[in-house]
Motif scaffolding. Structure first.
Motif, short mmCIF file in Angstrom:
data_model
loop_
_atom_site.label_atom_id
_atom_site.label_comp_id
_atom_site.label_asym_id
_atom_site.label_seq_id
_atom_site.Cartn_x
_atom_site.Cartn_y
_atom_site.Cartn_z
N ARG A 39 -16.40 26.10 6.05
CA ARG A 39 -15.72 25.37 4.99
C ARG A 39 -14.95 26.36 4.15
N GLU A 40 -13.89 25.89 3.53
CA GLU A 40 -13.05 26.73 2.69
C GLU A 40 -12.53 25.89 1.55
N ILE A 41 -12.46 26.50 0.38
CA ILE A 41 -11.80 25.88 -0.77
C ILE A 41 -10.59 26.74 -1.07
N ALA A 42 -9.41 26.12 -1.10
CA ALA A 42 -8.18 26.89 -1.31
C ALA A 42 -7.22 26.12 -2.20
N ASP A 43 -6.48 26.86 -2.99
CA ASP A 43 -5.39 26.26 -3.75
C ASP A 43 -4.32 25.88 -2.74
N PHE A 44 -3.65 24.77 -2.98
CA PHE A 44 -2.65 24.32 -2.01
C PHE A 44 -1.42 25.21 -2.01
N GLN A 45 -1.02 25.69 -3.18
CA GLN A 45 0.15 26.56 -3.29
C GLN A 45 -0.30 27.99 -3.51
N MET A 46 -0.03 28.82 -2.49
CA MET A 46 -0.42 30.22 -2.55
C MET A 46 0.82 31.07 -2.29
N GLY A 72 3.34 32.99 -0.45
CA GLY A 72 3.71 33.20 0.94
C GLY A 72 3.26 32.14 1.94
N ILE A 73 2.42 31.21 1.52
CA ILE A 73 1.91 30.19 2.46
C ILE A 73 1.47 28.97 1.65
N ASP A 74 1.69 27.80 2.21
CA ASP A 74 1.17 26.60 1.54
C ASP A 74 -0.03 26.08 2.31
N GLY A 75 -0.66 25.10 1.74
CA GLY A 75 -1.89 24.57 2.32
C GLY A 75 -1.73 23.99 3.72
N LEU A 76 -0.62 23.32 3.97
CA LEU A 76 -0.42 22.74 5.30
C LEU A 76 -0.31 23.83 6.37
N GLU A 77 0.37 24.93 6.02
CA GLU A 77 0.47 26.04 6.97
C GLU A 77 -0.89 26.71 7.17
N LEU A 78 -1.63 26.89 6.09
CA LEU A 78 -2.98 27.45 6.20
C LEU A 78 -3.83 26.57 7.11
N GLN A 79 -3.77 25.28 6.89
CA GLN A 79 -4.55 24.35 7.70
C GLN A 79 -4.13 24.43 9.17
N ARG A 80 -2.83 24.51 9.43
CA ARG A 80 -2.34 24.61 10.80
C ARG A 80 -2.89 25.87 11.48
N ARG A 81 -2.88 26.99 10.75
CA ARG A 81 -3.36 28.25 11.32
C ARG A 81 -4.88 28.25 11.56
N LEU A 82 -5.60 27.53 10.71
CA LEU A 82 -7.06 27.52 10.84
C LEU A 82 -7.59 26.39 11.71
N ILE A 85 -11.22 22.28 5.21
CA ILE A 85 -10.67 22.85 3.98
C ILE A 85 -10.66 21.81 2.88
N ILE A 86 -11.09 22.24 1.69
CA ILE A 86 -10.95 21.44 0.48
C ILE A 86 -9.80 22.06 -0.29
N PHE A 87 -8.72 21.30 -0.45
CA PHE A 87 -7.57 21.80 -1.18
C PHE A 87 -7.65 21.37 -2.63
N ILE A 88 -7.21 22.27 -3.51
CA ILE A 88 -7.04 21.94 -4.92
C ILE A 88 -5.59 22.20 -5.28
N THR A 89 -5.03 21.38 -6.15
CA THR A 89 -3.63 21.53 -6.52
C THR A 89 -3.37 20.98 -7.92
N GLY A 90 -2.40 21.56 -8.56
CA GLY A 90 -1.94 21.05 -9.84
C GLY A 90 -0.67 20.23 -9.69
N HIS A 91 -0.11 20.23 -8.48
CA HIS A 91 1.16 19.55 -8.21
C HIS A 91 0.96 18.56 -7.08
N ASP A 92 0.34 17.47 -7.39
CA ASP A 92 0.00 16.49 -6.36
C ASP A 92 1.23 15.72 -5.90
N ASP A 93 1.42 15.65 -4.61
CA ASP A 93 2.48 14.86 -3.99
C ASP A 93 1.77 13.94 -3.00
#
Length: 75
Positions: free
Chosen positions: A2-9, A11-21, A28-36
Motif C-alpha cells: 500500500r502507498e499513500i501519495a499526494d496526487f501532484q508531485m 515531475g509526475i502526477d498520480g495517474l503516471e505513478l499508478q501506471r508505473r506501479l 495507492i491512496i491518493f490525497i489532493t488539494g485540487h480535486d477534479d
C-alpha cells in the motif's frame, strides 16, 4: 503493498505513478488539494484504493487505509 501519495508531485502526477506501479499490485491512496471529478474517476477506475480531497478527516483516512488493506486480501 500500500502507498499513500499526494496526487501532484514534482515531475509526475498520480495517474503516471499508478501506471508505473500497476505491475506491483500496489494499492495507492491518493490525497489532493485540487480535486477534479474526471481525474478522481480515472484514478479509481484504474486501481487506486482511494482518492481523498484535502482537507479530510482522520476518520476518512482511517477508512481509506482499511479499504486498501481489504483490497490486498482479495484474490
Amino acid at each position: 503493498m500500500r502507498e499513500i501519495a499526494d496526487f501532484q508531485m514534482p515531475g509526475i502526477d498520480g495517474l503516471e505513478l499508478q501506471r508505473r506501479l500497476a505491475p506491483t499490485d500496489m494499492h495507492i491512496i491518493f490525497i489532493t488539494g485540487h480535486d477534479d471529478p474526471a481525474v478522481r474517476q480515472k484514478a479509481l477506475a484504474t486501481g487506486a484504493a482511494s482518492y481523498l480531497k484535502k482537507p479530510f478527516s482522520d476518520a476518512e483516512l482511517i477508512k481509506a487505509v482499511e479499504n486498501a488493506l481489504e483490497l490486498r486480501k482479495l484474490p
